[in-house]
Design a protein around this motif. Sequence first.
Motif, PDB file in Angstrom:
ATOM      1  N   THR A   1     102.557 -25.483 -73.144  1.00  0.00           N
ATOM      2  CA  THR A   1     101.477 -25.003 -72.764  1.00  0.00           C
ATOM      3  C   THR A   1     100.248 -25.058 -73.835  1.00  0.00           C
ATOM      4  OG1 THR A   1     100.551 -22.558 -72.305  1.00  0.00           O
ATOM      5  CG2 THR A   1     101.742 -22.805 -73.745  1.00  0.00           C
TER       6      THR A   1
ATOM      7  N   CYS B   1      97.735 -24.065 -76.674  1.00  0.00           N
ATOM      8  CA  CYS B   1      98.234 -22.828 -77.631  1.00  0.00           C
ATOM      9  C   CYS B   1      97.271 -23.022 -78.650  1.00  0.00           C
ATOM     10  CB  CYS B   1      99.421 -22.845 -77.848  1.00  0.00           C
ATOM     11  SG  CYS B   1     100.004 -24.477 -78.906  1.00  0.00           S
TER      12      CYS B   1
ATOM     13  N   ILE C   1     100.749 -20.892 -83.084  1.00  0.00           N
ATOM     14  CA  ILE C   1     102.139 -20.682 -82.509  1.00  0.00           C
ATOM     15  C   ILE C   1     103.073 -21.597 -83.570  1.00  0.00           C
ATOM     16  CG2 ILE C   1     102.020 -22.812 -81.182  1.00  0.00           C
ATOM     17  CD1 ILE C   1     103.482 -20.958 -78.933  1.00  0.00           C
TER      18      ILE C   1
ATOM     19  N   ASP D   1     100.018 -15.336 -79.723  1.00  0.00           N
ATOM     20  CA  ASP D   1     100.991 -16.323 -79.811  1.00  0.00           C
ATOM     21  C   ASP D   1     102.293 -16.291 -79.419  1.00  0.00           C
ATOM     22  OD1 ASP D   1      99.148 -17.932 -81.331  1.00  0.00           O
ATOM     23  OD2 ASP D   1      99.768 -17.323 -83.182  1.00  0.00           O
TER      24      ASP D   1
ATOM     25  N   GLN E   1     102.184 -16.699 -75.549  1.00  0.00           N
ATOM     26  CA  GLN E   1     102.432 -18.097 -75.091  1.00  0.00           C
ATOM     27  C   GLN E   1     104.011 -18.746 -75.207  1.00  0.00           C
ATOM     28  OE1 GLN E   1      99.146 -17.640 -73.886  1.00  0.00           O
ATOM     29  NE2 GLN E   1      99.368 -19.775 -74.028  1.00  0.00           N
TER      30      GLN E   1
END
Length: 389
Positions: A58, A60, A64, A103, A106
């Motif tokens: 994805t 981000c 992350i 984060d 996600q």
Amino acid sequence: MFPVDVNEKFSFSKAVYYNFNPVPVKKPWRDATGGFGNFAPLQGWISIYDGEGVCGETFCSLGIVNNILPLVLTGETRTYQEWYDYIYWKMRNFGFQSGQIVDLGQFDLVMLDIMARRRGLPLHKFLGAKKDWAAAYKGGGSLLSDDEELVADMVRYVEEGYRTVKFKVGSDWGRNMERDARRMEKVRAAVGPDIEIAVDGNQVWNVEDALKFADMIRPFSPAWYEEPVHSHDMNGIRALRERVNMKLGYGESMRNAYAFETYAEKGVDHLMPLVGRMSKMSDLLKIRDLAREKGLRFSSGGTVWLNAAFGALYNEDELLENHEPMTEPIGDCLSVKPEERNGRLYLPDVEGCPIRLDLDRLERERTLESVRYFYADKARMNFAVRAAY
């Protein structure tokens, strides 16, 4: 809740982080409080692999890499629920409105993506969708656009098949209400009485000024009045709702479903979570169901190309926001994405999430700044980093 097996097991072997150079928007952009300038709010892309090499991915932030990968690239095996709970409580001291908790949201999406790909299913079908499309409204209307540009964009959105359009208000940091009211009048005259027009103040006013502006645009029948006062001023929102006689929309600044319960209690008429800012993807359905229970309107913002997978779970009157100034440049970074047609987003028949990064184009246009590889060190149960640029 999604129909997922919370006891499904995961271990993570590798991650690849693609860091972007700034991605320019088509035209400079500004809302009432200064966002988002000359560039799309886009930092990078993460691909995380399980022990069998199945990938979830994805858009981000770099967070992350800093906040999630050190916790998961350890060689350990946990269930979906155990991983989520473990990280959630690790993040609690940052606060449940923090970037760190986003984060985690996600990462939750990455785990759902892996689960869908393990079964060879598109994400929306894995999550239980019965249709392959999501209904949407279209937004834009930069405060840097002159009246004619604004009207032309809104008319074009209608010609593209959208029945609801939205534009920004709050000119000159909220001081030029006359300009905004004039633009509302012009848009209404251009699109006719049957098209919904919403306006978004991006939290620029206090209660009294928000009431003043509401009186100025009421003759033009706004569909909803989005975030006119601060998103956390719950008592201000209640005071505004009691006096405004207009539908209020809130939600894109909130990170979990609990905040939307408070919004509903304070009288917000339209609940509006933003997919890229949620701490858990299933909260989208909790908020949707809360809206249904209370007889409120529901829509969902964020990157519409990804959000369409969740929009397929919504009714036709539960819309996604297609915010053109943001979604266009983000869409240009993708080789696979939903098809925009007649006010809907039609999902591609691909495993997992409905988008794929166009690495060739990103390299060719020098949008891709660097690529970093991260590997789990199973022997030492440690976090080993190997970077390639």
